[in-house]
Design an enzyme around this catalytic site. Structure first.
Site, mmCIF file in Angstrom:
data_model
loop_
_atom_site.group_PDB
_atom_site.id
_atom_site.type_symbol
_atom_site.label_atom_id
_atom_site.label_comp_id
_atom_site.label_asym_id
_atom_site.label_seq_id
_atom_site.Cartn_x
_atom_site.Cartn_y
_atom_site.Cartn_z
ATOM 1 N N LEU A 177 0.835 -1.207 -0.018
ATOM 2 C CA LEU A 177 0.150 0.095 0.052
ATOM 3 C C LEU A 177 0.982 1.173 0.006
ATOM 4 C CD1 LEU A 177 -2.708 -1.007 2.817
ATOM 5 C CD2 LEU A 177 -2.649 -1.582 0.366
ATOM 6 N N ILE B 145 4.624 -1.136 3.116
ATOM 7 C CA ILE B 145 4.661 0.093 2.768
ATOM 8 C C ILE B 145 5.404 0.587 1.648
ATOM 9 C CG2 ILE B 145 4.769 2.418 3.680
ATOM 10 C CD1 ILE B 145 2.867 0.430 5.343
ATOM 11 N N LYS B 146 4.716 1.177 0.334
ATOM 12 C CA LYS B 146 5.307 1.685 -0.773
ATOM 13 C C LYS B 146 5.805 2.765 -0.535
ATOM 14 C CE LYS B 146 4.346 0.046 -5.323
ATOM 15 N NZ LYS B 146 3.227 -0.059 -6.427
ATOM 16 N N ILE B 147 6.982 3.195 -0.641
ATOM 17 C CA ILE B 147 7.538 4.795 -0.477
ATOM 18 C C ILE B 147 8.156 4.973 -1.625
ATOM 19 C CG2 ILE B 147 9.286 5.951 0.823
ATOM 20 C CD1 ILE B 147 7.235 5.140 2.638
#
Ligand code: G3P
Length: 214
Positions: free
Chosen positions: A56, A82-84
């Site tokens: 996400l 976590i997509k950064i």
């Protein structure tokens, strides 16, 4: 090679999961917005079906806000990754989150140097966008090859997700290069299943079986 589905569409996710070949899901703000549903509803539906990693993406751009947003996203489930984005703030957020044991998928990687820095910051996953490089007359797969070499050279504890996949050959080439993961749109996954000779062969088998019975 692990296969992730690159979508936020729950019907497609359920269907691909039923084929027994799905290891995870990746989403991004564009994919979530296409669903026209409340974000939380989309996430909860996906997490009910997928027990593997579900990426996400944060929409904050300042690192402290990214970290805060990431922590909220992690409350949805233990398998949330976590997509950064690959920016200076993204690196800081990656370092902070990975130091706390939160898995980070660094996205929008377009050069081997970016991948090196993301791996050093502690990214669990690196997402090179190969289709978008092909779109501008660059070799997307060459980027994957270079990143795999770097990961291997230094034994980084990170997995390469071949992203922005546009057609079956991207998936095949990813597998031939030994990429850890390909995240694949549903339509491409369906194309991977099909072969005209399989259809012709099956039709012939069934016809012959019918003849024998008569
Ligand atoms: O996995 C990244 C992907 O969602 C981007 O794909 O086709 O928009 O370049 P595309």
């Amino acid at each position: 090679m692990k296969i992730f589905l690159d979508t936020a569409n729950i019907e497609k996710i359920k269907e691909a999961a039923s084929w027994g070949i799905l290891d995870g899901v990746t989403t991004n703000p564009t994919l979530v917005s296409k669903e026209g549903k409340d974000f939380e509803q989309v996430v909860r539906e996906i997490l009910e079906v997928i027990k593997g990693p579900v990426s996400l993406e944060v929409v904050s751009t300042q690192w402290k806000a990214m970290v805060e947003e990431a922590k909220k996203l992690r409350t949805y489930g233990e398998n949330v990754v976590i997509k950064i984005p690959m920016t200076e703030d993204g690196l800081k957020a990656t370092k902070a989150l990975s130091s706390e044991g939160i898995p980070v998928n660094v996205t929008l990687i377009f050069s081997p140097a970016q991948a090196l820095l993301a791996a050093k910051a502690g990214a669990k996953y690196l997402s090179p966008f190969i289709g978008r490089l092909d779109d501008i007359s660059s070799y997307g797969m060459r980027l994957v090859e270079d990143i795999l070499t770097i990961v291997d050279n230094y034994g980084f504890n990170t997995e390469v997700i071949v992203a922005s996949v546009r057609h079956p050959m991207h998936v095949l080439e990813a597998a031939l290069l030994g990429a850890h993961i390909a995240t694949v749109p549903y339509e491409v996954l369906k194309k991977l299943i099909k072969h005209p000779l399989t259809d012709i062969g099956l039709e012939r088998f069934l016809k012959d079986w019918e003849k024998m019975k008569k």
